[in-house]
Design a protein around this motif. Structure first.
Motif, PDB file in Angstrom:
ATOM      1  N   VAL A 131       3.655  21.569  80.791  1.00 32.53           N
ATOM      2  CA  VAL A 131       2.921  22.780  80.434  1.00 32.53           C
ATOM      3  C   VAL A 131       2.513  22.760  78.958  1.00 32.53           C
ATOM      4  O   VAL A 131       1.470  23.277  78.581  1.00 32.53           O
ATOM      5  N   ALA A 132       3.311  22.155  78.108  1.00 27.27           N
ATOM      6  CA  ALA A 132       3.075  22.179  76.664  1.00 27.27           C
ATOM      7  C   ALA A 132       1.955  21.229  76.220  1.00 27.27           C
ATOM      8  O   ALA A 132       1.441  21.355  75.120  1.00 27.27           O
ATOM      9  N   VAL A 133       1.601  20.293  77.057  1.00 23.18           N
ATOM     10  CA  VAL A 133       0.596  19.295  76.673  1.00 23.18           C
ATOM     11  C   VAL A 133      -0.802  19.890  76.794  1.00 23.18           C
ATOM     12  O   VAL A 133      -1.128  20.551  77.773  1.00 23.18           O
ATOM     13  N   SER A 134      -1.625  19.644  75.788  1.00 18.54           N
ATOM     14  CA  SER A 134      -3.026  20.060  75.887  1.00 18.54           C
ATOM     15  C   SER A 134      -3.880  18.827  76.182  1.00 18.54           C
ATOM     16  O   SER A 134      -3.421  17.704  76.057  1.00 18.54           O
ATOM     17  N   PHE A 135      -5.105  19.053  76.596  1.00 18.41           N
ATOM     18  CA  PHE A 135      -6.036  17.972  76.894  1.00 18.41           C
ATOM     19  C   PHE A 135      -6.737  17.627  75.592  1.00 18.41           C
ATOM     20  O   PHE A 135      -7.292  18.501  74.918  1.00 18.41           O
ATOM     21  N   GLY A 136      -6.734  16.352  75.225  1.00 17.02           N
ATOM     22  CA  GLY A 136      -7.273  15.957  73.933  1.00 17.02           C
ATOM     23  C   GLY A 136      -8.539  15.113  74.015  1.00 17.02           C
ATOM     24  O   GLY A 136      -8.627  14.186  74.811  1.00 17.02           O
ATOM     25  N   ILE A 137      -9.506  15.458  73.191  1.00 15.86           N
ATOM     26  CA  ILE A 137     -10.717  14.660  73.019  1.00 15.86           C
ATOM     27  C   ILE A 137     -10.767  14.228  71.565  1.00 15.86           C
ATOM     28  O   ILE A 137     -10.824  15.068  70.661  1.00 15.86           O
ATOM     29  N   GLY A 138     -10.721  12.927  71.359  1.00 14.74           N
ATOM     30  CA  GLY A 138     -10.786  12.383  70.012  1.00 14.74           C
ATOM     31  C   GLY A 138     -12.137  11.750  69.757  1.00 14.74           C
ATOM     32  O   GLY A 138     -12.736  11.164  70.657  1.00 14.74           O
ATOM     33  N   ILE A 139     -12.612  11.882  68.540  1.00 16.75           N
ATOM     34  CA  ILE A 139     -13.901  11.319  68.152  1.00 16.75           C
ATOM     35  C   ILE A 139     -13.662  10.294  67.059  1.00 16.75           C
ATOM     36  O   ILE A 139     -13.051  10.606  66.033  1.00 16.75           O
ATOM     37  N   ILE A 140     -14.142   9.071  67.306  1.00 19.33           N
ATOM     38  CA  ILE A 140     -14.050   8.022  66.291  1.00 19.33           C
ATOM     39  C   ILE A 140     -15.445   7.841  65.710  1.00 19.33           C
ATOM     40  O   ILE A 140     -16.390   7.504  66.431  1.00 19.33           O
ATOM     41  N   GLY A 141     -15.562   8.059  64.411  1.00 23.95           N
ATOM     42  CA  GLY A 141     -16.863   7.969  63.742  1.00 23.95           C
ATOM     43  C   GLY A 141     -17.399   9.358  63.483  1.00 23.95           C
ATOM     44  O   GLY A 141     -16.726  10.364  63.713  1.00 23.95           O
ATOM     45  N   HIS A 142     -18.626   9.392  63.003  1.00 22.91           N
ATOM     46  CA  HIS A 142     -19.189  10.689  62.631  1.00 22.91           C
ATOM     47  C   HIS A 142     -20.582  10.860  63.197  1.00 22.91           C
ATOM     48  O   HIS A 142     -21.438   9.997  63.055  1.00 22.91           O
ATOM     49  N   ASP A 143     -20.767  11.964  63.864  1.00 22.57           N
ATOM     50  CA  ASP A 143     -22.079  12.441  64.299  1.00 22.57           C
ATOM     51  C   ASP A 143     -21.943  13.930  64.548  1.00 22.57           C
ATOM     52  O   ASP A 143     -20.907  14.516  64.272  1.00 22.57           O
ATOM     53  N   GLY A 144     -22.936  14.567  65.070  1.00 26.50           N
ATOM     54  CA  GLY A 144     -22.904  16.007  65.247  1.00 26.50           C
ATOM     55  C   GLY A 144     -22.276  16.473  66.535  1.00 26.50           C
ATOM     56  O   GLY A 144     -22.426  17.628  66.907  1.00 26.50           O
ATOM     57  N   LEU A 145     -21.538  15.622  67.217  1.00 23.57           N
ATOM     58  CA  LEU A 145     -21.021  15.972  68.540  1.00 23.57           C
ATOM     59  C   LEU A 145     -19.823  16.914  68.498  1.00 23.57           C
ATOM     60  O   LEU A 145     -19.644  17.712  69.414  1.00 23.57           O
ATOM     61  N   LYS A 146     -19.021  16.870  67.466  1.00 21.64           N
ATOM     62  CA  LYS A 146     -17.785  17.664  67.427  1.00 21.64           C
ATOM     63  C   LYS A 146     -18.072  19.153  67.582  1.00 21.64           C
ATOM     64  O   LYS A 146     -17.416  19.846  68.369  1.00 21.64           O
ATOM     65  N   VAL A 147     -19.050  19.652  66.866  1.00 16.69           N
ATOM     66  CA  VAL A 147     -19.385  21.074  66.933  1.00 16.69           C
ATOM     67  C   VAL A 147     -19.821  21.449  68.350  1.00 16.69           C
ATOM     68  O   VAL A 147     -19.401  22.476  68.888  1.00 16.69           O
ATOM     69  N   SER A 148     -20.637  20.605  68.966  1.00 12.12           N
ATOM     70  CA  SER A 148     -21.107  20.873  70.329  1.00 12.12           C
ATOM     71  C   SER A 148     -19.954  20.815  71.332  1.00 12.12           C
ATOM     72  O   SER A 148     -19.882  21.631  72.251  1.00 12.12           O
ATOM     73  N   LEU A 149     -19.056  19.852  71.169  1.00  9.91           N
ATOM     74  CA  LEU A 149     -17.889  19.773  72.052  1.00  9.91           C
ATOM     75  C   LEU A 149     -17.024  21.020  71.909  1.00  9.91           C
ATOM     76  O   LEU A 149     -16.552  21.569  72.910  1.00  9.91           O
TER      77      LEU A 149
END
Length: 189
Positions: free
Chosen positions: A65-83
């Motif tokens: 229950v304590a685990v969250s689902f993780g999305i990691g981004i390697i590098g830089h682009d504008g995707l983090k804000v959209s995700l």
């Protein structure tokens, strides 16, 4: 107004007016380009969100229950804000989703999805050596990434975003992707 009056009288504007017109056109195209880029990032983030529903994730996600689902981004682009925008309203396997930039390879194990930006093309082999054999869904959006071993790679085809799946890398990961997702993919290997 001066520019319009020159045009209305079939006369070319003077040098200062020409520079102003060029500057205005440049700003309009730059703004449109930025909007198009952010729209494309939002579309890709939407694809990633849809992909999560077609993957059979490891059992530990359901059991802990304590685990969250993780999305990691390697590098830089504008995707983090959209995700972050897309996943602020969505849960995966009934888990909250955390999105973070990955600063070192040791962090990769903390994520279920690793998005590899085009800026990491030179480091791709090393990243894939680290993820190979782990239950981590690697996703990219750069030409040639699927052939190199990224599991899902999004690419542009005209006005459309398509995706390809590297079947060998998928099998090595131990993840299972629903055949409905595979039916619409270009299969590599």
């Amino acid at each position: 107004m001066r520019i319009l009056s020159c045009i209305n009288r079939n006369r070319l504007p003077d040098h200062n007016s020409t520079v102003l017109v060029i500057l205005v056109i440049h700003i309009l195209f730059a703004t449109g380009s930025a909007r198009a880029q952010s729209g494309e990032a939002l579309l890709k983030a939407g694809y990633i969100e849809k992909f999560t529903h077609f993957v059979q994730w490891p059992d530990y996600l359901e059991d802990n229950v304590a685990v969250s689902f993780g999305i990691g981004i390697i590098g830089h682009d504008g995707l983090k804000v959209s995700l972050e925008e897309i996943f602020s309203k969505v849960r995966v396997n009934d888990k909250n989703v955390k999105i973070k930039h990955i600063e070192s390879f040791e962090e990769i194990d903390n994520f279920n999805i690793v998005f590899i930006c085009g800026s990491e093309k030179e480091n791709l082999d090393e990243i894939l050596r680290y993820t190979r054999g782990r239950q981590i869904l690697t996703i990219g959006d750069t030409a040639g990434y699927a052939e190199e071993g990224v599991i899902i790679n999004m690419y542009r085809e005209g006005d459309y975003i398509r995706y390809e799946v590297n079947r060998k890398s998928l099998m090595e990961s131990g993840l299972v992707i629903n055949s409905l997702l595979l039916d619409y993919a270009k299969i590599i290997n």
